[in-house]
Design an enzyme around this catalytic site. Structure first.
Site, mmCIF file in Angstrom:
data_model
loop_
_atom_site.group_PDB
_atom_site.id
_atom_site.type_symbol
_atom_site.label_atom_id
_atom_site.label_comp_id
_atom_site.label_asym_id
_atom_site.label_seq_id
_atom_site.Cartn_x
_atom_site.Cartn_y
_atom_site.Cartn_z
ATOM 1 N N CYS A 131 65.160 41.966 61.849
ATOM 2 C CA CYS A 131 63.690 41.931 61.962
ATOM 3 C C CYS A 131 63.211 41.299 63.263
ATOM 4 O O CYS A 131 62.084 41.555 63.685
ATOM 5 C CB CYS A 131 63.087 41.136 60.810
ATOM 6 S SG CYS A 131 63.683 41.575 59.184
HETATM 7 O O1 KQY Z 1 61.058 41.199 57.772
HETATM 8 C C1 KQY Z 1 60.276 41.491 58.598
HETATM 9 N N1 KQY Z 1 60.453 42.591 59.246
HETATM 10 C C2 KQY Z 1 59.087 40.708 58.906
HETATM 11 C C3 KQY Z 1 58.746 39.706 57.899
HETATM 12 C C4 KQY Z 1 57.432 39.075 58.221
HETATM 13 C C5 KQY Z 1 57.172 37.894 57.432
HETATM 14 C C6 KQY Z 1 55.964 37.174 57.863
HETATM 15 N N2 KQY Z 1 55.959 35.852 57.336
#
Ligand code: KQY
Length: 367
Positions: free
Chosen positions: A356
């Site tokens: 992520c």
């Molecule tokens: O997992 C993701 N791609 C992003 C997660 C965002 C979480 C915001 N607190």
């Protein structure tokens, strides 16, 4: 940089798989005190470890605010490029461009609309306007043209491709009320086919339990080579993840990829449930009076959330007995890449993991 109103598939561009060669990787320096404990001090260490591991085999660029620049420059090794670019948080996978290439050595970006994983329906922060502008800004920096698809809400973590005409997504995310609820499943699939240049979209029903992105695909299932996926798995039938993973396995068992082949599914165990501690809650600063994390909240931990760099699999570790089991499974699959495990607890607290916080820039090559 030109802003293109055409579509990649019409222009002969396609999204390559992550295991194809990269030109580099993009990350964003963590700063938000409501996402990252103690002013993001611990998260910065974890991000530095991830960036350093990736930089062993490809060029890493880290974007930061004016305020974060000095710390980023001091903590990151000199071979990593640091550039100032405004953001709302640090999820490069979701806010940076999805890159597409052609067989003449061309590369372009796709600028999807970003609304913090659900906008005013169930988004995770407000505002998100800086994030929404990053894809275009990065294409400008890279001097590549960008496809304008800002009217379609999408994040990089919501898609995986095999590079051979197949995309994989989850229904829980792409059909969520806060994204493109005015569109049917068929219409959404058509957009994916046009922009990623795929002929087949595999829909899994759901993702990882308590994944606050409406269960991105990149936390539950990933292509590791054409025709082969890893699926986050638990044998514990009392764990809510069991039924979720089982439903994904059933969906995969029924599917073929774009080439008409059945998929090989390798189960990748999840770690034991990871809960937020009281101390971690105290380290988070809430902006609007609402707690961002509650003690005992289960974090969406999964080893599937790894990054495939040119030379390594950069994967999370959770100080859990399953760390070694998961690493051995990936070592058996990615035989030419080093397996590098990074202590990812301080990334997980933010709500995501290594995949992520990274976005690959594919190497465009003449074929
Ligand atoms: O997992 C993701 N791609 C992003 C997660 C965002 C979480 C915001 N607190």
């Amino acid at each position: 940089m030109n802003i293109l109103q055409t579509k990649p598939s019409i222009d002969g561009y396609r999204m390559p798989a992550e295991y194809e060669k990269h030109q580099g990787c993009i990350m964003i320096w963590p700063e938000r005190a409501d996402s990252w404990q103690y002013g993001a001090v611990a998260a910065r260490n974890a991000f530095t470890n991830v960036a350093t591991a990736i930089a062993k085999s490809e060029k890493v660029t880290v974007c930061t605010s004016f305020e974060g620049y000095d710390t980023a420059r001091k903590m990151l090794p000199p071979e990593i490029r640091v550039v100032e670019m405004s953001s709302d948080d640090s999820w490069a996978r979701d806010v940076m461009p999805t890159f597409v290439v052609n067989d003449k050595g061309g590369i372009r970006g796709i600028d999807w609309g970003f609304n913090a994983w659900g906008g005013l329906v169930d988004g995770l922060y407000f505002p998100w306007d800086k994030d929404n502008k990053m894809a275009r800004k990065f294409c400008d920096l890279l001097e590549v043209d960008v496809y304008n698809n800002r009217h379609f809400i999408m994040e990089g973590g919501a898609i995986h491709v095999d590079g051979k005409g197949t995309a994989m997504v989850t229904e829980s995310c792409l059909l969520s009320a806060g994204r493109n609820s005015h569109m049917s499943k068929e219409e959404i699939e058509e957009v994916l086919k046009e922009y990623l240049n795929v002929s087949k979209v595999i829909w899994l029903p759901c993702g990882i339990y308590e994944d606050e992105t409406n269960e991105h695909i990149d936390n539950i299932c990933a292509f590791v080579e054409p025709g082969h996926v890893v699926l986050a798995w638990t044998d514990d039938e009392t764990d809510p993840q069991y039924e979720m993973s089982k439903s994904c396995l059933e969906a995969l068992d029924k599917e073929t990829d774009a080439m008409g082949n059945k998929l090989k599914v390798t189960k990748l165990p999840i770690p034991s449930p990871q809960y937020v501690t009281e101390e971690e809650c105290q380290g988070l600063i809430d902006f609007d009076g609402e707690p961002t994390r509650i003690e005992g909240y289960r974090l969406a931990a999964s080893y599937v959330n790894f990054y495939i760099s040119n030379g390594a699999i950069v994967m999370p570790a959770f100080n859990d007995p399953m760390d070694h089991v998961a690493a051995d499974i990936l070592r058996g699959i990615f035989t030419t890449r080093e397996i590098i495990q990074i202590d990812a607890r301080d990334i997980l607290i933010g709500g995501g993991n290594i995949h992520c916080i990274t976005q690959q820039i594919p190497l465009a090559a003449k074929r």
